[in-house]
Design a protein around this motif. Sequence first.
Motif, PDB file in Angstrom:
ATOM      1  N   ASN A  32     -17.445 -23.942  -1.307  1.00  0.00           N
ATOM      2  CA  ASN A  32     -16.541 -22.985  -0.694  1.00  0.00           C
ATOM      3  C   ASN A  32     -16.940 -22.850   0.775  1.00  0.00           C
ATOM      4  OD1 ASN A  32     -14.711 -21.005  -0.104  1.00  0.00           O
ATOM      5  ND2 ASN A  32     -15.800 -19.399  -1.199  1.00  0.00           N
ATOM      6  N   ASN A  52     -15.241 -21.635   6.112  1.00  0.00           N
ATOM      7  CA  ASN A  52     -14.851 -21.739   4.708  1.00  0.00           C
ATOM      8  C   ASN A  52     -14.161 -23.072   4.435  1.00  0.00           C
ATOM      9  OD1 ASN A  52     -12.171 -21.504   5.516  1.00  0.00           O
ATOM     10  ND2 ASN A  52     -11.980 -19.363   4.881  1.00  0.00           N
ATOM     11  N   ASN A  96     -26.740 -22.394   4.727  1.00  0.00           N
ATOM     12  CA  ASN A  96     -26.350 -21.708   3.494  1.00  0.00           C
ATOM     13  C   ASN A  96     -25.065 -22.330   2.968  1.00  0.00           C
ATOM     14  OD1 ASN A  96     -24.288 -19.440   2.493  1.00  0.00           O
ATOM     15  ND2 ASN A  96     -26.341 -18.861   1.817  1.00  0.00           N
ATOM     16  N   HIS A  98     -22.138 -21.873  -0.328  1.00  0.00           N
ATOM     17  CA  HIS A  98     -21.602 -21.137  -1.477  1.00  0.00           C
ATOM     18  C   HIS A  98     -20.847 -22.170  -2.304  1.00  0.00           C
ATOM     19  CE1 HIS A  98     -18.823 -17.845  -3.163  1.00  0.00           C
ATOM     20  NE2 HIS A  98     -20.022 -17.631  -3.652  1.00  0.00           N
ATOM     21  N   ARG A 100     -20.241 -24.557  -6.293  1.00  0.00           N
ATOM     22  CA  ARG A 100     -20.328 -24.700  -7.747  1.00  0.00           C
ATOM     23  C   ARG A 100     -20.966 -26.046  -8.056  1.00  0.00           C
ATOM     24  NH1 ARG A 100     -14.244 -23.840  -9.731  1.00  0.00           N
ATOM     25  NH2 ARG A 100     -13.833 -25.116  -7.869  1.00  0.00           N
ATOM     26  N   TYR A 108     -19.860 -19.627  -8.802  1.00  0.00           N
ATOM     27  CA  TYR A 108     -20.359 -19.953  -7.475  1.00  0.00           C
ATOM     28  C   TYR A 108     -21.748 -19.347  -7.290  1.00  0.00           C
ATOM     29  CZ  TYR A 108     -15.968 -21.778  -5.626  1.00  0.00           C
ATOM     30  OH  TYR A 108     -14.858 -22.546  -5.387  1.00  0.00           O
ATOM     31  N   ARG A 109     -22.602 -20.100  -6.608  1.00  0.00           N
ATOM     32  CA  ARG A 109     -23.941 -19.609  -6.289  1.00  0.00           C
ATOM     33  C   ARG A 109     -24.266 -19.918  -4.844  1.00  0.00           C
ATOM     34  NH1 ARG A 109     -28.686 -21.754  -9.823  1.00  0.00           N
ATOM     35  NH2 ARG A 109     -29.733 -20.716  -8.105  1.00  0.00           N
ATOM     36  N   GLU A 110     -25.218 -19.155  -4.311  1.00  0.00           N
ATOM     37  CA  GLU A 110     -25.694 -19.373  -2.954  1.00  0.00           C
ATOM     38  C   GLU A 110     -26.899 -20.317  -2.978  1.00  0.00           C
ATOM     39  OE1 GLU A 110     -23.413 -16.222  -0.773  1.00  0.00           O
ATOM     40  OE2 GLU A 110     -24.651 -17.887  -0.080  1.00  0.00           O
TER      41      GLU A 110
END
Length: 122
Positions: A32, A52, A96, A98, A100, A108-110
């Motif tokens: 994302n 994004n 960083n 964001h 999957r 979703y994870r960071e």
Amino acid sequence: QVQLVESGGGLVQAGGSLRLSCVASGSIFSINAMGWYRQAPGKQLELVAVINSGGSTNYADSVKGRFTISRDHAKNTVYLETNSLKPEDTAVYYCNAHLRTRYSVSNYREYWGQGTQVTVSS
């Protein structure tokens, strides 16, 4: 499962430029947003810029007009072009993402990189 690896940091004189890169690799299903954060000695982590999946960007006021974030979707890579650098830009810059993974397509994870040092001398 997922790795973010930054590169491009270094020592530069005030007014100079650096191009930071961050490559995401591993079991990525989709990404994302990707962004850059920084932490100066004795200060909190702060957002520098984010982009994004649609290409919309957001910048910290302190870097607007000097830094440009961009992204190569095919390479899972985000860039930060830094110009007119100031001593106050000295910090560790973290990538960083964001995203999957293929093992968890509904969540979703960071994820974070290990950081790259940017030092601007006056």
